[in-house]
Design a protein around this motif. Structure first.
Motif, PDB file in Angstrom:
ATOM      1  N   THR A 141       0.826  -1.208   0.000  1.00 39.62           N
ATOM      2  CA  THR A 141       0.000   0.000   0.000  1.00 39.62           C
ATOM      3  C   THR A 141       0.864   1.264   0.000  1.00 39.62           C
ATOM      4  O   THR A 141       0.540   2.243  -0.674  1.00 39.62           O
ATOM      5  CB  THR A 141      -0.963   0.013   1.201  1.00 39.62           C
ATOM      6  OG1 THR A 141      -0.221  -0.127   2.425  1.00 39.62           O
ATOM      7  CG2 THR A 141      -1.970  -1.121   1.103  1.00 39.62           C
ATOM      8  N   GLU A 161       0.878   4.097  -3.005  1.00 41.85           N
ATOM      9  CA  GLU A 161       0.712   5.524  -2.729  1.00 41.85           C
ATOM     10  C   GLU A 161       1.884   6.328  -3.286  1.00 41.85           C
ATOM     11  O   GLU A 161       1.711   7.437  -3.805  1.00 41.85           O
ATOM     12  CB  GLU A 161       0.567   5.741  -1.222  1.00 41.85           C
ATOM     13  CG  GLU A 161      -0.764   5.240  -0.665  1.00 41.85           C
ATOM     14  CD  GLU A 161      -0.846   5.337   0.842  1.00 41.85           C
ATOM     15  OE1 GLU A 161       0.143   5.810   1.455  1.00 41.85           O
ATOM     16  OE2 GLU A 161      -1.877   4.940   1.413  1.00 41.85           O
ATOM     17  N   TYR A 169      -5.569  -2.969   3.317  1.00 46.65           N
ATOM     18  CA  TYR A 169      -5.177  -1.662   3.833  1.00 46.65           C
ATOM     19  C   TYR A 169      -4.163  -1.800   4.968  1.00 46.65           C
ATOM     20  O   TYR A 169      -4.125  -2.812   5.676  1.00 46.65           O
ATOM     21  CB  TYR A 169      -6.407  -0.899   4.338  1.00 46.65           C
ATOM     22  CG  TYR A 169      -7.526  -0.868   3.326  1.00 46.65           C
ATOM     23  CD1 TYR A 169      -7.573   0.101   2.326  1.00 46.65           C
ATOM     24  CD2 TYR A 169      -8.534  -1.840   3.342  1.00 46.65           C
ATOM     25  CE1 TYR A 169      -8.583   0.118   1.378  1.00 46.65           C
ATOM     26  CE2 TYR A 169      -9.550  -1.836   2.400  1.00 46.65           C
ATOM     27  CZ  TYR A 169      -9.561  -0.859   1.421  1.00 46.65           C
ATOM     28  OH  TYR A 169     -10.553  -0.848   0.472  1.00 46.65           O
ATOM     29  N   GLU A 177      -7.874   3.314   9.636  1.00 48.40           N
ATOM     30  CA  GLU A 177      -8.228   4.616   9.057  1.00 48.40           C
ATOM     31  C   GLU A 177      -8.215   4.557   7.528  1.00 48.40           C
ATOM     32  O   GLU A 177      -9.109   5.077   6.859  1.00 48.40           O
ATOM     33  CB  GLU A 177      -7.251   5.689   9.543  1.00 48.40           C
ATOM     34  CG  GLU A 177      -7.577   7.078   9.032  1.00 48.40           C
ATOM     35  CD  GLU A 177      -6.573   8.115   9.502  1.00 48.40           C
ATOM     36  OE1 GLU A 177      -6.820   9.320   9.309  1.00 48.40           O
ATOM     37  OE2 GLU A 177      -5.524   7.715  10.049  1.00 48.40           O
ATOM     38  N   ASP A 178      -7.212   3.882   6.989  1.00 45.53           N
ATOM     39  CA  ASP A 178      -7.113   3.745   5.538  1.00 45.53           C
ATOM     40  C   ASP A 178      -8.290   2.943   4.988  1.00 45.53           C
ATOM     41  O   ASP A 178      -8.848   3.258   3.932  1.00 45.53           O
ATOM     42  CB  ASP A 178      -5.788   3.058   5.185  1.00 45.53           C
ATOM     43  CG  ASP A 178      -5.476   3.099   3.700  1.00 45.53           C
ATOM     44  OD1 ASP A 178      -6.035   3.951   2.999  1.00 45.53           O
ATOM     45  OD2 ASP A 178      -4.664   2.276   3.239  1.00 45.53           O
ATOM     46  N   SER A 179      -8.688   1.889   5.710  1.00 47.59           N
ATOM     47  CA  SER A 179      -9.772   1.022   5.235  1.00 47.59           C
ATOM     48  C   SER A 179     -11.117   1.726   5.218  1.00 47.59           C
ATOM     49  O   SER A 179     -12.034   1.309   4.507  1.00 47.59           O
ATOM     50  CB  SER A 179      -9.869  -0.229   6.118  1.00 47.59           C
ATOM     51  OG  SER A 179     -10.384   0.083   7.395  1.00 47.59           O
ATOM     52  N   LYS A 230     -11.630   4.748   4.208  1.00 46.38           N
ATOM     53  CA  LYS A 230     -11.696   5.701   3.094  1.00 46.38           C
ATOM     54  C   LYS A 230     -12.076   4.962   1.815  1.00 46.38           C
ATOM     55  O   LYS A 230     -11.444   3.977   1.450  1.00 46.38           O
ATOM     56  CB  LYS A 230     -10.336   6.383   2.893  1.00 46.38           C
ATOM     57  CG  LYS A 230      -9.862   7.198   4.080  1.00 46.38           C
ATOM     58  CD  LYS A 230      -8.454   7.736   3.829  1.00 46.38           C
ATOM     59  CE  LYS A 230      -7.916   8.481   5.039  1.00 46.38           C
ATOM     60  NZ  LYS A 230      -6.501   8.927   4.826  1.00 46.38           N
TER      61      LYS A 230
END
Length: 379
Positions: free
Chosen positions: A153, A157, A167, A171-173, A175
């Motif tokens: 990941t 990015e 993820y 927090e990333d999951s 979004k």
């Protein structure tokens, strides 16, 4: 008030016409002017129609011979393997690929079946040929554990590649992966897998990979529909090497259609499975391909070397968004002695004509409107 005034004026003109036995030129012009005013007061609403094109490719599953073929003095170069199909991938608005072998990087050790790990260079190649989004939820997502997911990941990015289905943290999951296009249509991408080859998901870290769960899928699709025009759902499901979907696949695809998804992209069987239109419970039409097959993988059997660049349009008319015009470039992975790998347009290979015609018939048997790309798009 303006409309009421029109009727008063028009009534007066009609009375004058009936009483005088004729209509003076000035009165005719007045009536025409008032009529013109009504047209301006009540304009017809014309839907704002927009469209984009999408390409989906199947498994990018890198075995040891593919690594060997791509190796250089300084790393790996996968670019030559994709050059023959690059023109078909980078001409559409959005392109999505299933990156099946986790891109954990060389530090974890490049590896093959049964626990895959790919070098970062495969991400660079996918970016170069036009891929915009990778789906990461599959049975090999956890082959290198949490470390592999975090490295992949972070690398995506770094190169500006969108990803979905796995993820680095909670927090990333949370979004949504949404691609906003210049044409004014936004597309959300979701990705789920049936499992991870028996490798347990670490406790409290469900975000590392999206497992197939109907309630989660329902929630995610509804959430995505609130923020994007279209929703494309990738499902890693089915039985390996089976040419047709099983009842479990059909049931899950119908469930996704009932939630209002625009399209369903299937992976895992490593062979192509047909395209079908499903009708959702709200009357929506959902485009489904049950399996995209292998795009590149070192498997020798003919069916496992036939893949596809599956394309369709997403059209937005006002508030209505639908998939349309399904079409497909059938591909064939050429190699000899487990080297010189090249993904090629299958229609260009005379020696594959019989297999090509049979595969066309198979892929369109549930969707007669499926067409096949048989022209050069490089110019």
């Amino acid at each position: 008030m303006k409309i009421k005034a029109f009727f008063v004026a028009l009534s007066g003109l009609i009375i004058l016409t009936l009483c005088s036995g004729g209509v003076p030129k000035q009165q005719t012009e007045a009536v025409q002017a008032v009529q013109q005013k009504i047209v301006e007061l009540e304009p017809k609403e014309v839907p704002d129609s927009k469209s984009i094109s999408v390409t989906a490719i199947g498994d990018v599953l890198l075995h040891s011979s593919i690594y060997y073929d791509a190796s250089t003095k300084t790393g790996y170069d996968f670019d030559p393997m994709f050059q023959d199909v690059k023109p078909y991938l980078d001409r559409t608005t959005l392109t999505v690929a299933n990156q099946e072998s986790i891109m954990g990087g060389e530090a974890l050790g490049v590896s093959t079946y049964p626990n895959f790990n790919s070098p970062d260079e495969i991400g660079d190649t996918l970016k170069d040929v036009g891929v915009d989004v990778v789906t990461m939820a599959n049975n090999h997502t956890l082959d290198k554990g949490e470390t592999g997911v975090k490295h992949a990941t972070a690398q995506y990015e770094k190169i500006g590649m969108a990803y979905t289905g796995a993820y680095a943290n909670k927090e990333d999951s949370e979004k949504l992966t949404i691609e906003d296009t210049a044409e004014g249509i936004s597309v959300a991408f979701l990705s789920y897998t049936y499992g991870t080859n028996g490798i347990p998901v670490p406790q409290g870290k469900d975000y590392l990979v999206n497992l197939i769960d109907k309630q989660k899928i329902k929630y995610d699709i509804n959430h995505a529909k609130q923020q994007a025009d279209a929703v494309i759902v990738s499902l890693h499901f089915g039985v390996e090497y089976e040419d047709d979907p099983n009842e479990e696949q059909k049931d899950l695809a119908q469930f996704v259609a009932d939630q209002g998804a625009t399209a369903v992209l299937g992976c895992h069987p490593h062979v192509l499975q047909p395209v079908e239109w499903l009708r959702g419970k709200e009357g929506n039409k959902t485009l489904v391909i049950y399996s995209l097959g292998n795009f590149i993988a070192a498997q020798e059997e003919t069916d496992r070397r036939i893949g596809a660049a599956f394309q369709f349009d997403i059209v937005k008319d006002g508030k209505t968004v639908t998939a349309k015009e399904p079409r497909m470039l059938l591909t064939y992975l050429s190699f000899s002695d487990w080297q010189h790998y090249r993904v090629q347009p299958m229609y260009q290979l005379p020696e594959m004509k019989s297999a090509y015609e049979a595969k066309k018939k198979h892929m369109a048997k549930l969707a007669p409107d499926l067409s096949f790309i048989e022209k050069d798009t490089s110019s």
